[in-house]
Design an enzyme around this catalytic site. Structure first.
Site, PDB file in Angstrom:
ATOM      1  N   ALA A   1       0.847  -1.198   0.000  1.00  0.00           N
ATOM      2  CA  ALA A   1       0.000   0.000   0.000  1.00  0.00           C
ATOM      3  C   ALA A   1       0.880   1.245   0.000  1.00  0.00           C
ATOM      4  O   ALA A   1       2.079   1.178  -0.284  1.00  0.00           O
ATOM      5  CB  ALA A   1      -0.922  -0.013   1.207  1.00  0.00           C
ATOM      6  N   ASN A   2       0.312   2.393   0.289  1.00  0.00           N
ATOM      7  CA  ASN A   2       1.063   3.648   0.375  1.00  0.00           C
ATOM      8  C   ASN A   2       0.390   4.536   1.419  1.00  0.00           C
ATOM      9  O   ASN A   2      -0.603   4.151   2.022  1.00  0.00           O
ATOM     10  CB  ASN A   2       1.113   4.335  -0.994  1.00  0.00           C
ATOM     11  CG  ASN A   2      -0.267   4.657  -1.501  1.00  0.00           C
ATOM     12  OD1 ASN A   2      -0.975   5.468  -0.924  1.00  0.00           O
ATOM     13  ND2 ASN A   2      -0.689   3.994  -2.564  1.00  0.00           N
TER      14      ASN A   2
END
Ligand code: CTP
Ligand code: CA
Length: 226
Positions: free
Chosen positions: A33-34
């Site tokens: 993810a980020n």
């Protein structure tokens, strides 16, 4: 004017917004993810609804509340986000504010957790995700008249953003500096530059994400005309 006396420059228009990160499962308990919070995309959806638009927000996993008077479609992965965006068309304006994971684990996650086997870290082969913005901007038919991208950059912001608008085929790029000093990812304020296909730039001062959203919606209403 609406009941509250506010201008409704997008009355009757359909607006599609993507927001948040995507999660790309590695196994049943882990994902790639980020740091996106979804704040900027959600604020744009809310501002568009306030401006009178019929808004669909396609959001990756976020912890912030749904904006009022907006249809929210929740997705997890980039591929789900693309499918949800295609299902939400047609739209007069599409704003791609999501921080889509560029890569996903190549192998489907399955139902079993990956275990340490004593031979060191597992290799994680990656596959590139579809580019949702470019897919929609280059659609042969049913392309929204106004397609807007974001560009998250840590250096040479304007150079990278100019290259990006040409590559993606969109009508406007909203570029921001997400370097550590910028503090944009997950934060509440944003200093953005609007870049046009001819390379012209309009830079805005550092503003709250809600104010960036409000101004952007006014700008887009002006571009659309009416
Ligand atoms: N975007 C998208 N689908 C992807 C990747 C990006 O729709 N798979 C959109 C984002 O929502 C944003 C724009 O493309 O509007 C630019 O995203 P960004 O991550 O800045 O650009 P990339 O093309 O992914 O390039 P890079 O991350 O290498 O800078
Ligand atoms: Ca990217």
């Amino acid at each position: 004017l609406g009941a509250d006396g506010a201008a409704r420059p997008l009355a009757g228009r359909r607006v599609l917004v993507t927001s948040g990160p995507t999660h790309e499962p590695i196994d049943p308990v882990r994902y790639l993810a980020n740091r996106s919070s979804g704040r900027q995309g959600h604020a744009i959806a809310e501002a568009a609804a306030r401006a009178g638009a019929i808004v669909t927000l396609v959001s990756g996993p976020v912890t912030i509340p749904d904006p009022p008077r907006v249809t929210v479609v929740r997705v997890e992965t980039a591929r789900e986000m693309l499918a949800a965006v295609e299902a939400a068309l047609p739209a007069d304006i599409a704003v791609f504010a999501a921080a889509v994971a560029d890569w996903r684990p190549e192998h489907e996650a399955g139902t079993k957790k990956i275990k340490k086997d004593g031979s060191g870290p597992a290799l994680l082969p990656l596959a590139e995700n579809p580019d949702i913005l470019a897919t929609i901007a280059r659609r042969p038919s049913g392309r929204p008249p106004l397609v807007v991208g974001f560009a998250a950059e840590t250096d040479a912001v304007l150079d990278h953003a100019r290259a990006k608008i040409a590559r993606k085929g969109c009508d406007l790029i909203v570029a921001n500096d997400v370097s550590a000093e910028g503090g944009v990812m997950g934060g509440v304020a944003n200093a953005v530059h609007l870049i046009r296909p001819d390379g012209a730039v309009e830079s805005w001062p550092r503003l709250g994400k809600d104010e960036v959203a409000r101004r952007l919606v006014q700008h887009l209403a002006g571009m659309l005309g009416g």
